[in-house]
Write a protein that holds these residues in place. Structure first.
Motif, mmCIF file in Angstrom:
data_model
loop_
_atom_site.group_PDB
_atom_site.id
_atom_site.type_symbol
_atom_site.label_atom_id
_atom_site.label_comp_id
_atom_site.label_asym_id
_atom_site.label_seq_id
_atom_site.Cartn_x
_atom_site.Cartn_y
_atom_site.Cartn_z
ATOM 1 N N ARG A 127 -21.007 -23.337 11.096
ATOM 2 C CA ARG A 127 -20.634 -24.396 12.181
ATOM 3 C C ARG A 127 -21.016 -24.822 13.627
ATOM 4 N NH1 ARG A 127 -15.497 -26.783 10.238
ATOM 5 N NH2 ARG A 127 -15.105 -27.501 11.524
ATOM 6 N N LEU A 128 -21.567 -26.384 12.999
ATOM 7 C CA LEU A 128 -22.508 -26.783 14.174
ATOM 8 C C LEU A 128 -21.902 -27.652 15.604
ATOM 9 C CD1 LEU A 128 -26.037 -26.211 12.288
ATOM 10 C CD2 LEU A 128 -24.814 -24.412 14.305
ATOM 11 N N GLY A 129 -22.163 -27.946 16.018
ATOM 12 C CA GLY A 129 -22.026 -28.880 17.349
ATOM 13 C C GLY A 129 -23.361 -29.014 17.610
ATOM 14 N N ILE A 130 -23.299 -30.317 18.053
ATOM 15 C CA ILE A 130 -24.584 -30.968 18.373
ATOM 16 C C ILE A 130 -24.170 -31.838 19.936
ATOM 17 C CG2 ILE A 130 -26.741 -32.567 18.319
ATOM 18 C CD1 ILE A 130 -26.354 -32.424 15.176
ATOM 19 N N PRO A 175 -19.627 -30.645 28.811
ATOM 20 C CA PRO A 175 -19.974 -29.900 27.860
ATOM 21 C C PRO A 175 -18.338 -29.064 27.439
ATOM 22 C CG PRO A 175 -22.172 -28.605 28.870
ATOM 23 C CD PRO A 175 -21.115 -29.845 29.502
ATOM 24 N N GLY A 176 -17.940 -28.586 29.292
ATOM 25 C CA GLY A 176 -16.668 -28.333 29.412
ATOM 26 C C GLY A 176 -15.441 -29.506 29.036
ATOM 27 N N GLU A 177 -15.931 -30.375 28.623
ATOM 28 C CA GLU A 177 -15.099 -31.351 28.172
ATOM 29 C C GLU A 177 -14.205 -32.076 27.379
ATOM 30 O OE1 GLU A 177 -16.114 -34.550 31.146
ATOM 31 O OE2 GLU A 177 -15.822 -33.922 32.415
ATOM 32 N N VAL A 178 -15.836 -31.456 26.442
ATOM 33 C CA VAL A 178 -16.096 -31.423 25.190
ATOM 34 C C VAL A 178 -15.314 -30.618 23.914
ATOM 35 C CG1 VAL A 178 -17.814 -31.612 22.313
ATOM 36 C CG2 VAL A 178 -18.543 -32.105 24.963
ATOM 37 N N TRP A 198 -15.609 -29.051 21.831
ATOM 38 C CA TRP A 198 -15.722 -27.572 20.613
ATOM 39 C C TRP A 198 -14.968 -26.745 20.047
ATOM 40 C CZ3 TRP A 198 -20.125 -29.945 20.693
ATOM 41 C CH2 TRP A 198 -20.881 -30.928 21.682
ATOM 42 N N ASP A 199 -13.995 -26.214 20.944
ATOM 43 C CA ASP A 199 -13.027 -25.542 19.931
ATOM 44 C C ASP A 199 -11.815 -25.948 19.063
ATOM 45 O OD1 ASP A 199 -11.729 -26.806 22.714
ATOM 46 O OD2 ASP A 199 -10.874 -25.191 23.238
ATOM 47 N N ASP A 200 -11.820 -27.170 19.426
ATOM 48 C CA ASP A 200 -10.951 -27.833 18.614
ATOM 49 C C ASP A 200 -11.478 -27.869 16.903
ATOM 50 O OD1 ASP A 200 -9.379 -27.906 20.559
ATOM 51 O OD2 ASP A 200 -8.931 -30.455 21.039
ATOM 52 N N HIS A 201 -12.535 -27.815 17.419
ATOM 53 C CA HIS A 201 -13.661 -28.372 15.863
ATOM 54 C C HIS A 201 -14.071 -26.998 15.648
ATOM 55 C CE1 HIS A 201 -13.160 -32.112 17.082
ATOM 56 N NE2 HIS A 201 -13.575 -32.363 17.932
ATOM 57 N N ASP A 202 -13.909 -25.469 15.984
ATOM 58 C CA ASP A 202 -13.951 -24.266 15.151
ATOM 59 C C ASP A 202 -15.588 -24.644 15.312
ATOM 60 O OD1 ASP A 202 -13.605 -22.153 15.316
ATOM 61 O OD2 ASP A 202 -12.533 -22.491 12.842
ATOM 62 N N VAL A 203 -16.559 -24.825 16.567
ATOM 63 C CA VAL A 203 -17.786 -24.964 16.522
ATOM 64 C C VAL A 203 -18.527 -23.532 17.130
ATOM 65 C CG1 VAL A 203 -19.778 -25.603 18.607
ATOM 66 C CG2 VAL A 203 -17.915 -27.036 17.180
ATOM 67 N N ASP A 204 -19.139 -22.945 16.222
ATOM 68 C CA ASP A 204 -19.761 -21.176 16.211
ATOM 69 C C ASP A 204 -20.385 -21.725 17.137
ATOM 70 O OD1 ASP A 204 -17.740 -20.473 14.139
ATOM 71 O OD2 ASP A 204 -19.188 -21.155 12.594
ATOM 72 N N ILE A 205 -21.697 -23.137 16.878
ATOM 73 C CA ILE A 205 -22.771 -22.709 17.651
ATOM 74 C C ILE A 205 -23.261 -24.076 18.351
ATOM 75 C CG2 ILE A 205 -25.695 -22.620 17.920
ATOM 76 C CD1 ILE A 205 -25.630 -20.614 15.048
ATOM 77 N N VAL A 206 -23.609 -24.492 19.187
ATOM 78 C CA VAL A 206 -23.848 -25.822 20.317
ATOM 79 C C VAL A 206 -25.288 -26.164 20.188
ATOM 80 C CG1 VAL A 206 -23.612 -27.090 21.971
ATOM 81 C CG2 VAL A 206 -21.589 -25.976 20.700
ATOM 82 N N LEU A 207 -25.786 -26.896 19.592
ATOM 83 C CA LEU A 207 -26.980 -27.184 20.042
ATOM 84 C C LEU A 207 -26.939 -28.187 21.162
ATOM 85 C CD1 LEU A 207 -28.209 -27.771 16.220
ATOM 86 C CD2 LEU A 207 -28.482 -25.519 17.701
ATOM 87 N N GLU A 208 -27.436 -27.839 22.320
ATOM 88 C CA GLU A 208 -28.110 -28.269 23.094
ATOM 89 C C GLU A 208 -29.311 -29.465 23.227
ATOM 90 O OE1 GLU A 208 -28.403 -30.647 26.886
ATOM 91 O OE2 GLU A 208 -25.861 -30.002 26.221
ATOM 92 N N CYS A 209 -28.845 -31.035 22.916
ATOM 93 C CA CYS A 209 -30.369 -31.493 22.575
ATOM 94 C C CYS A 209 -30.544 -32.700 23.647
ATOM 95 C CB CYS A 209 -30.502 -32.036 21.316
ATOM 96 S SG CYS A 209 -29.975 -30.680 19.803
ATOM 97 N N SER A 210 -29.527 -32.691 24.602
ATOM 98 C CA SER A 210 -29.532 -33.393 25.771
ATOM 99 C C SER A 210 -30.598 -33.546 26.718
ATOM 100 C CB SER A 210 -28.002 -33.815 26.443
ATOM 101 O OG SER A 210 -27.969 -32.603 27.464
ATOM 102 N N GLY A 211 -30.935 -32.194 27.397
ATOM 103 C CA GLY A 211 -32.048 -32.176 28.299
ATOM 104 C C GLY A 211 -31.381 -31.679 29.635
ATOM 105 N N ALA A 212 -29.698 -32.333 29.784
ATOM 106 C CA ALA A 212 -29.542 -32.222 31.037
ATOM 107 C C ALA A 212 -29.135 -31.042 30.864
ATOM 108 C CB ALA A 212 -28.588 -33.086 30.971
ATOM 109 N N PHE A 213 -28.545 -30.048 30.360
ATOM 110 C CA PHE A 213 -27.934 -28.624 31.037
ATOM 111 C C PHE A 213 -28.962 -27.894 30.356
ATOM 112 C CE2 PHE A 213 -24.980 -31.488 29.539
ATOM 113 C CZ PHE A 213 -23.828 -32.105 30.829
#
Length: 153
Positions: A9-12, A86-89, A91-106
């Protein structure tokens, strides 16, 4: 090695050019499932529109719809949020395994740490990470140092 009985399960985070191209690249994959997108600019309707209509890559070859709160791509719902950190999103509610950090900010371990506190197992950053000890892998240059097939473990 861990064997997944369900798709990874991916998050972006950041649904600009790179985030949207990830969705296109994963079309038809059953082993990877995008379940959540976080994007600050434009809202869910704009995100869905930009995914469907790309000036360089053309129209998305599948189906993209939105109900005003989420995006449905080829029949799969992707929840949506517009939170700055990122800490406000949730991710855990959606059972995300891997996040693709594509914002360039973090791009340091300090600012990436909240992903892990939200239950994410791995973060793949689409920009150079500026912290010691973090590998920056470039496909075709030094990807022999990264086992891409090991994303689910």
């Amino acid at each position: 090695m861990t064997t997944h009985t369900r798709p990874i399960r991916l998050g972006i985070n950041g649904f600009g050019r790179i985030g949207r191209l990830v969705v296109r690249a994963l079309q038809g994959r059953s082993d990877l499932q995008i379940v959540h997108v976080n994007e600050l600019s434009g809202g869910v309707e704009t995100a869905a529109h930009l995914l469907e209509f790309d000036t360089v890559h053309g129209r998305y070859p599948g189906e993209v719809t939105t109900d005003g709160t989420s995006i449905t791509v080829d029949g799969s719902e992707i929840t949506f949020s517009a939170l700055p950190l990122p800490g406000e999103v949730p991710w855990d509610d959606h059972d995300v395994d891997i996040v693709l950090e594509c914002s360039g900010a973090f791009r340091t371990t300090d600012v990436l740490d909240p992903y892990f506190r939200r239950g994410v197992d791995k973060v793949i950053v689409a920009a150079p990470v500026k912290s010691p000890g973090v590998p920056n892998i470039v496909i075709g240059c030094n990807d022999e140092y990264c086992d891409i097939g090991d994303l689910g473990t």
